[in-house]
Design a protein around this motif. Structure first.
Motif, PDB file in Angstrom:
ATOM      1  N   LYS A 299     -13.783  -0.593  12.062  1.00  0.00           N
ATOM      2  CA  LYS A 299     -13.872  -1.950  11.493  1.00  0.00           C
ATOM      3  C   LYS A 299     -14.221  -1.843  10.014  1.00  0.00           C
ATOM      4  N   MET A 300     -14.034  -2.954   9.300  1.00  0.00           N
ATOM      5  CA  MET A 300     -14.430  -2.948   7.890  1.00  0.00           C
ATOM      6  C   MET A 300     -15.917  -3.277   7.816  1.00  0.00           C
ATOM      7  N   ALA A 301     -16.624  -2.557   6.939  1.00  0.00           N
ATOM      8  CA  ALA A 301     -18.056  -2.782   6.794  1.00  0.00           C
ATOM      9  C   ALA A 301     -18.296  -4.154   6.164  1.00  0.00           C
ATOM     10  N   ALA A 302     -19.385  -4.768   6.561  1.00  0.00           N
ATOM     11  CA  ALA A 302     -19.720  -6.099   6.026  1.00  0.00           C
ATOM     12  C   ALA A 302     -19.874  -6.015   4.520  1.00  0.00           C
ATOM     13  N   GLY A 303     -19.318  -7.010   3.843  1.00  0.00           N
ATOM     14  CA  GLY A 303     -19.461  -7.059   2.392  1.00  0.00           C
ATOM     15  C   GLY A 303     -18.422  -6.253   1.632  1.00  0.00           C
ATOM     16  N   LYS A 304     -17.590  -5.499   2.342  1.00  0.00           N
ATOM     17  CA  LYS A 304     -16.582  -4.679   1.663  1.00  0.00           C
ATOM     18  C   LYS A 304     -15.230  -5.386   1.684  1.00  0.00           C
ATOM     19  N   LYS A 305     -14.418  -5.092   0.679  1.00  0.00           N
ATOM     20  CA  LYS A 305     -13.071  -5.672   0.631  1.00  0.00           C
ATOM     21  C   LYS A 305     -12.078  -4.614   0.196  1.00  0.00           C
ATOM     22  N   VAL A 306     -10.891  -4.697   0.741  1.00  0.00           N
ATOM     23  CA  VAL A 306      -9.779  -3.832   0.328  1.00  0.00           C
ATOM     24  C   VAL A 306      -8.830  -4.690  -0.495  1.00  0.00           C
ATOM     25  N   GLU A 307      -8.389  -4.161  -1.619  1.00  0.00           N
ATOM     26  CA  GLU A 307      -7.468  -4.924  -2.474  1.00  0.00           C
ATOM     27  C   GLU A 307      -6.047  -4.427  -2.254  1.00  0.00           C
ATOM     28  N   ILE A 308      -5.143  -5.367  -2.014  1.00  0.00           N
ATOM     29  CA  ILE A 308      -3.733  -5.021  -1.777  1.00  0.00           C
ATOM     30  C   ILE A 308      -2.882  -5.687  -2.844  1.00  0.00           C
ATOM     31  N   THR A 309      -2.007  -4.916  -3.471  1.00  0.00           N
ATOM     32  CA  THR A 309      -1.044  -5.478  -4.428  1.00  0.00           C
ATOM     33  C   THR A 309       0.348  -5.257  -3.875  1.00  0.00           C
ATOM     34  N   LEU A 310       1.056  -6.355  -3.620  1.00  0.00           N
ATOM     35  CA  LEU A 310       2.432  -6.275  -3.130  1.00  0.00           C
ATOM     36  C   LEU A 310       3.384  -6.417  -4.299  1.00  0.00           C
ATOM     37  N   LYS A 311       4.534  -5.759  -4.175  1.00  0.00           N
ATOM     38  CA  LYS A 311       5.573  -5.924  -5.202  1.00  0.00           C
ATOM     39  C   LYS A 311       6.850  -6.383  -4.512  1.00  0.00           C
ATOM     40  N   ASN A 312       7.292  -7.581  -4.833  1.00  0.00           N
ATOM     41  CA  ASN A 312       8.570  -8.062  -4.300  1.00  0.00           C
ATOM     42  C   ASN A 312       9.091  -9.142  -5.227  1.00  0.00           C
ATOM     43  N   GLU A 313      10.091  -9.911  -4.778  1.00  0.00           N
ATOM     44  CA  GLU A 313      10.741 -10.861  -5.683  1.00  0.00           C
ATOM     45  C   GLU A 313      10.195 -12.281  -5.572  1.00  0.00           C
ATOM     46  N   VAL A 314       9.191 -12.487  -4.742  1.00  0.00           N
ATOM     47  CA  VAL A 314       8.787 -13.860  -4.465  1.00  0.00           C
ATOM     48  C   VAL A 314       7.743 -14.336  -5.478  1.00  0.00           C
TER      49      VAL A 314
ATOM     50  N   GLY B 291     -15.080   3.074  -1.312  1.00  0.00           N
ATOM     51  CA  GLY B 291     -15.805   4.051  -0.508  1.00  0.00           C
ATOM     52  C   GLY B 291     -16.705   3.356   0.500  1.00  0.00           C
ATOM     53  N   SER B 292     -16.965   4.058   1.584  1.00  0.00           N
ATOM     54  CA  SER B 292     -17.884   3.573   2.630  1.00  0.00           C
ATOM     55  C   SER B 292     -17.518   2.177   3.108  1.00  0.00           C
ATOM     56  N   CYS B 293     -16.253   1.951   3.352  1.00  0.00           N
ATOM     57  CA  CYS B 293     -15.861   0.599   3.764  1.00  0.00           C
ATOM     58  C   CYS B 293     -15.539   0.527   5.250  1.00  0.00           C
ATOM     59  N   VAL B 294     -15.727   1.624   5.982  1.00  0.00           N
ATOM     60  CA  VAL B 294     -15.426   1.570   7.411  1.00  0.00           C
ATOM     61  C   VAL B 294     -16.673   1.853   8.240  1.00  0.00           C
ATOM     62  N   VAL B 295     -16.746   1.164   9.397  1.00  0.00           N
ATOM     63  CA  VAL B 295     -17.818   1.401  10.353  1.00  0.00           C
ATOM     64  C   VAL B 295     -17.198   1.522  11.736  1.00  0.00           C
ATOM     65  N   ASP B 296     -17.971   2.118  12.657  1.00  0.00           N
ATOM     66  CA  ASP B 296     -17.447   2.248  14.021  1.00  0.00           C
ATOM     67  C   ASP B 296     -17.782   0.993  14.819  1.00  0.00           C
ATOM     68  N   GLU B 297     -17.503   1.044  16.123  1.00  0.00           N
ATOM     69  CA  GLU B 297     -17.690  -0.159  16.954  1.00  0.00           C
ATOM     70  C   GLU B 297     -19.149  -0.582  17.037  1.00  0.00           C
ATOM     71  N   ASN B 298     -20.063   0.349  16.731  1.00  0.00           N
ATOM     72  CA  ASN B 298     -21.489   0.011  16.732  1.00  0.00           C
ATOM     73  C   ASN B 298     -22.006  -0.313  15.337  1.00  0.00           C
ATOM     74  N   ASN B 299     -21.059  -0.564  14.430  1.00  0.00           N
ATOM     75  CA  ASN B 299     -21.391  -0.885  13.033  1.00  0.00           C
ATOM     76  C   ASN B 299     -22.121   0.236  12.314  1.00  0.00           C
ATOM     77  N   GLN B 300     -21.907   1.481  12.787  1.00  0.00           N
ATOM     78  CA  GLN B 300     -22.498   2.632  12.103  1.00  0.00           C
ATOM     79  C   GLN B 300     -21.513   3.171  11.085  1.00  0.00           C
ATOM     80  N   ALA B 301     -22.042   3.627   9.941  1.00  0.00           N
ATOM     81  CA  ALA B 301     -21.184   4.176   8.884  1.00  0.00           C
ATOM     82  C   ALA B 301     -20.443   5.400   9.414  1.00  0.00           C
ATOM     83  N   VAL B 302     -19.247   5.610   8.886  1.00  0.00           N
ATOM     84  CA  VAL B 302     -18.383   6.698   9.344  1.00  0.00           C
ATOM     85  C   VAL B 302     -18.280   7.731   8.232  1.00  0.00           C
ATOM     86  N   ASN B 303     -18.324   9.003   8.592  1.00  0.00           N
ATOM     87  CA  ASN B 303     -18.129  10.073   7.605  1.00  0.00           C
ATOM     88  C   ASN B 303     -16.842  10.827   7.917  1.00  0.00           C
TER      89      ASN B 303
END
Lengths: 567, 190
Positions: free
Chosen positions: A205-220, A141-153
């Protein structure tokens, strides 16, 4: 070593900023790759000329390097040209998408670019996006900000795409070459992703300090480095990723007669459809026009004689010789009104059985403007009443016939809609059953990593190109140079991709004995030419390739062609 | 005595470092985050033993060059990567001082001296301090390093042990024996 009396007491400590200004990672890379003297070897001191505070690199030795520092860029390009290792990316066609492409991303053919999937989440809550490929994206939650680094609702649209096939990556124009410590590499991939966020058409943009976790599924399997594409500087190393085995439920498509069946949408037809809405509206209009039963005039009540256009008042059509009787509840009427020469009389509906008669006299010399509103009832004089009743009977019968017809039609349309809905529900249930049958549990390889910014992220390992290369010119059977937009060497097994160049006269194609690499030429006119690199003429010179005689419309067609025809 | 807690890393950070090291083995450029993370502490460690910032920078850079060159030989023993970096830095310093002894400098902090006096159960008074400094000047390099790490860099015995490849207890015993020895030398001189 004894200090021989050399000491300081309470020396002023250096600040973190002062110390970090002395960092010079490029010098460390250069030193580790063989340049620079070694210090402390009894030669009386370290050669500090290599490390003039925070400054540029000096390379000693036989290793050929180049640097990305602006002051050496032209030299670097010249060296590159000499070695025929391409730096420029495929030239781009006009890109009208609202995604601002990184300058390093150059689509060879716009139509072949992979589409994004779109997902909407609440900005404050975040959520989990699960894709059919098995990929899972966990957005806090709350991981996006606009170009002025303001929180987005509010709602945020996330666009995502993933690549595992090097052909898809080549056709997306995303660069797969990488320079590190003076060596040029190509990437072998365990998966590439692109994730972006939008609101109202504007990229977030992504808010500072926030991270998105991605899990890929493939054969590698195995460990692969993690890189982020920086729009200015290319790939930035961001750590490492590791694969993990896990059981995953995979959905196979439902196939009928060799064709993949389309799934019906889960939203159903409702009994209230357009046809039903229209007929209901007609019925309502008709009911408003229901003929009124004639009323006999009351002898003692005052009346007015008024001609009425039945087009405006169809319910009064049975009142041929109609009078308007002043209603008992009217308080306005006086006998004086008969004496006035009214300029205008207007009739309006007042209630189910009442009308309003508005009498207007304009102002004139000696008399002011007058406007009177009377509540009146349409009536028939006694002598005309019988005829009016007859007329009414005919009109009402006609009305009821029309109404009955429309109601029958409404019933038919509702039944039709209900039938259609039932059929759609059955089809949906049957498809769901077939989909369940087509699910299976497979052991898949998953790979999870966290990203601290939107854009393109890769799980890749850098590889050095083969030492054995063939210098080539590509022509058709008539020895005419092929109209090449971009040339690639694809390594399907190791998922490697080497960009060979664009619109050049000469290309240097690596050849590794025993490898299944494929040469892919993207040609003008949405065409391609392909060849196994092991089938190239090993003696340098002209290589004849026949363009595939069809225009490809998307990357899937190209992949299917290559994998079906190439070894 | 409060220790420098920045050295101690939790399991999550150790795991993260492990991944960074794997990436750096495949791609030297990927060593950058580790360089960025440890440049300051290694510089401070080196500069603690010198009086010349440029020389400190040179030796710090050399530490990281050596680390990058030998990365494939680094064995993960469940300790922070920084302990290996400190060992390399110490080696670089010692190698440099073998032929450049004049560059060795003892950087003393009054607060560290106070802590030392407390450990030695001595009252703080100026002549004793002067003697103490004189004695420290004359110590063997390993002993000086032990004093510096404990009292001027405020490292825990665990940390000192990991850097000097001693057990925690061993580090403690050595330090206290050294303090006793210094106390004896000072009283003899007095």
């Amino acid at each position: 070593m004894r200090t021989n009396g050399k000491h300081n007491i309470d020396r002023k400590p250096l600040s973190t900023e002062e110390i970090n200004r002395k960092q010079d990672f490029n010098a460390v890379l250069a030193g580790a790759s063989g340049g620079g003297a070694k210090g402390g070897q009894g030669n009386g001191g370290f050669n500090s000329w290599l490390y003039i505070a925070g400054s540029s690199i000096l390379i000693i030795g036989a290793i050929l390097t180049w640097t990305l520092l602006p002051s050496n860029k032209e030299e670097a390009i010249q060296r590159q040209v000499e070695q025929n290792i391409p730096e420029t990316m495929p030239r781009t066609q006009e890109d009208s998408e609202d995604i601002v492409r990184a300058p390093l991303v150059r689509l060879p053919v716009k139509e072949w670019d992979m589409a994004y999937s779109s997902h909407t989440l609440d900005a404050k809550k975040g959520g989990i996006i699960s894709l059919e490929s098995g990929t899972i994206i966990r957005i806090p939650g709350s991981c996006v900000v606009d170009e002025n680094n303001q929180a987005v609702n509010g709602k945020v649209e996330y666009r995502f795409r993933e690549f595992i096939d090097p052909i898809d990556i080549a056709l997306s124009g995303i660069p797969m070459h990488y320079d590190s410590a003076g060596t040029s590499y190509y990437f072998e991939t365990a998966g590439m992703t692109e994730l972006r966020a939008f609101q109202g058409g504007k990229e977030l943009k992504m808010a500072a300090g926030k991270k998105v976790e991605i899990t890929l599924k493939n054969e590698v399997k195995g460990a692969y480095n993690l890189y982020q594409l920086d729009e200015e500087n290319g790939w930035l190393p961001k750590g490492s990723t590791q694969s993990k085995k896990e059981n995953t439920t995979v959905q196979e498509p439902v196939v009928d007669n060799g064709k993949i069946e389309e799934r019906p949408a889960p939203t159903f037809i409702t009994p209230i459809n357009d046809g039903v809405t229209a007929i209901k509206s007609e019925i309502s209009k008709l009911e408003n026009e229901k003929p009124k039963a004639p009323q006999k005039a009351t002898i003692s009540r005052p009346t007015f004689n008024l001609e009425v256009d039945f087009k405006d008042f169809p319910e009064l059509a049975s009142f041929e010789k109609m009078l308007f009787e002043v209603a008992p509840e009217d308080k306005v009427f006086t006998q004086e009104l008969y004496k006035v020469d009214w300029n205008n009389i207007e009739l309006k509906r007042h209630s189910a059985s009442r009308y309003k008669m508005i009498l207007t006299k304009v102002a004139s010399k000696g008399s002011p403007r007058q406007e009177i509103e009377l509540i009146v009832i349409p009536v028939i004089a006694e002598e005309d009443f019988a005829k009016a009743q007859k007329q009414y009977a005919s009109l009402i019968a006609d009305y009821e016939q029309k109404l009955a017809a429309k109601k029958a039609e409404e019933k038919r349309l509702i039944m039709e809609a209900q039938e259609a809905q039932k059929k759609a529900e059955i089809a949906y249930e049957e498809m769901q059953k077939r989909l369940v049958e087509q699910r299976k549990t497979v052991e898949k390889i998953s790979r999870t990593f966290s990203v601290d910014g939107f854009g393109i992220w890769n799980c890749d390992n850098p590889k050095i190109r083969a030492n054995k290369n063939i210098a080539c010119r590509f022509t058709d059977t008539k020895k005419e140079p092929l109209p090449i937009i971009a040339a690639y060497c694809i390594m399907p097994k190791s998922k490697g991709l080497l960009f060979l160049g664009n619109s050049a006269a000469n290309y240097t194609v690596p050849v590794r004995d025993g490898s299944n690499s494929v040469l892919l030429l993207v040609l003008e006119g949405n065409q391609i030419a392909v060849k196994n690199t092991s089938d190239l003429n090993p003696i340098e010179g002209i290589q004849i390739l026949v363009p595939v005689p069809k225009e490809f419309t998307n990357a899937t067609e190209i992949k299917n062609y290559i994998y079906q025809t190439m070894r | 005595m409060n220790t420098n807690s920045k050295y101690h890393v939790d399991q999550e950070k150790l795991e993260e470092e492990r991944h960074m090291l794997e990436a750096a083995r495949r791609d030297p450029q990927a060593f950058a985050p580790l360089y960025g993370r440890y440049f300051e502490p290694i510089f401070r460690f080196v500069y603690q033993r010198l009086d010349d910032q440029n020389l400190a920078q040179d030796l710090t850079q050399q530490t990281f060059i050596k680390a990058l060159e030998k990365l494939n030989k680094y064995e993960d023993r469940g300790l922070p990567f920084s302990s290996w970096l400190y060992r390399i830095a110490l080696n670089e310093l010692n190698q440099h001082f073998r032929s450049n002894s004049k560059n060795r400098c003892l950087n003393i902090e009054s607060a560290g001296v106070d802590a030392m006096m407390e450990e030695m159960n001595e009252d703080r008074y100026e002549p004793y301090i002067d003697k103490l400094i004189e004695v420290m000047d004359q110590l063997e390099p390993e002993s000086q390093t032990l004093i510096e790490m404990r009292f001027f860099e405020k490292r825990s015995f665990k940390e000192i042990g990991e850097i000097l490849e001693l057990t925690e207890n061993n580090a403690k015993v050595r330090l206290y024996r050294l303090l006793d020895k210094m106390k004896m030398i000072i009283s003899r001189v007095a």
